[in-house]
Structure formats: C-alpha cells, structure tokens
Design an enzyme around this catalytic site. Structure first.
Site, PDB file in Angstrom:
ATOM      1  N   CYS A  34      18.758  53.621  12.012  1.00  0.00           N
ATOM      2  CA  CYS A  34      18.647  55.354  12.389  1.00  0.00           C
ATOM      3  C   CYS A  34      19.931  55.555  12.768  1.00  0.00           C
ATOM      4  O   CYS A  34      20.615  55.061  13.759  1.00  0.00           O
ATOM      5  CB  CYS A  34      17.708  55.229  13.693  1.00  0.00           C
ATOM      6  SG  CYS A  34      17.493  56.950  14.249  1.00  0.00           S
ATOM      7  N   ASP A  41      15.330  50.389  11.058  1.00  0.00           N
ATOM      8  CA  ASP A  41      14.406  51.168  10.353  1.00  0.00           C
ATOM      9  C   ASP A  41      13.906  50.405   9.235  1.00  0.00           C
ATOM     10  O   ASP A  41      14.720  49.797   8.453  1.00  0.00           O
ATOM     11  CB  ASP A  41      14.539  52.577   9.808  1.00  0.00           C
ATOM     12  CG  ASP A  41      14.677  53.779  10.921  1.00  0.00           C
ATOM     13  OD1 ASP A  41      13.778  53.758  11.764  1.00  0.00           O
ATOM     14  OD2 ASP A  41      15.270  54.699  10.856  1.00  0.00           O
TER      15      ASP A  41
END
Length: 116
Positions: A34, A41
C-alpha cells in the site's frame, strides 16, 4: 543461479496465429505494498488474452509479478500497469486483467482493465 524479480516480459511465437483462442492465467499470490501505509496488499490476478503473433512466457511472467512485491502501488494503478505491460509485450487481439484484492479495512476491491 537463483531467479530474481524482473519487469521484463519475455515472449515466444504464437503456435496457432490463424486461430482465435484465449489464454487464461490465474495468479493467486500477487503482493504489492500500500503506497499510503506500506502494509502488504494481497490479490489474485486473472489474466486473459487472445494472442496475435506472440505469447507471454510463463517463467518471465512469474518473475514480473514477483517484481511488485516490495513496490508501493494503488490497486487501480497496478492492475492497469500490468495490462499495459502485457499489451506492450505480446500485442494481443484483446486482453483483460482482473486484480481481485483481499479485504482490507472491510473493503473488497476488484479492478478490471481491458484492451482494446
């Protein structure tokens, strides 16, 4: 010699350029970071394309996907970049990349990018 991440997608000649056929790949272990928090992520990527003259070589695709592991990227940006890189490498008749990102903060995100 160990493998390394790479942004280079290698190709090989399409064995059946006279025919429209779909190549479908699912990559359940995609990771990036992120860009806001630096937290990882996770996503499943689904790549579909109808080749013209070239096909993507799968080992290079694996190394390409690996190259995002420590890179900050918004879901929308990374899904579109992957489509752009695939299209640049193989120049398919058509292509679609789906980024199905795992739930974070109660939000499940699916990004679909298509060519043309």
């Amino acid at each position: 010699m160990p493998s390394r991440p790479s942004k280079r997608l290698q190709t090989f000649p399409n064995p059946a350029p006279e025919r429209d056929y779909r190549i479908h790949m699912e990559i359940p272990e995609f990771t990036c970071l992120c860009p806001m928090t630096g937290q990882p992520d996770f996503a499943t990527l689904v790549l579909d394309y109808v080749p013209e003259r070239k096909c993507v070589e799968l080992k290079s695709l694996k190394l390409y996907v690996w190259s995002y592991r420590d890179e900050g990227a918004f879901h929308e940006a990374v899904t579109n970049r992957i489509l752009d890189d695939l299209v640049a490498a193989v120049k398919p008749r058509k292509a679609e990349v789906v980024g199905d990102f795992f739930v974070r903060g109660g939000i499940h995100t699916v990004v679909v990018a298509r060519h043309p």
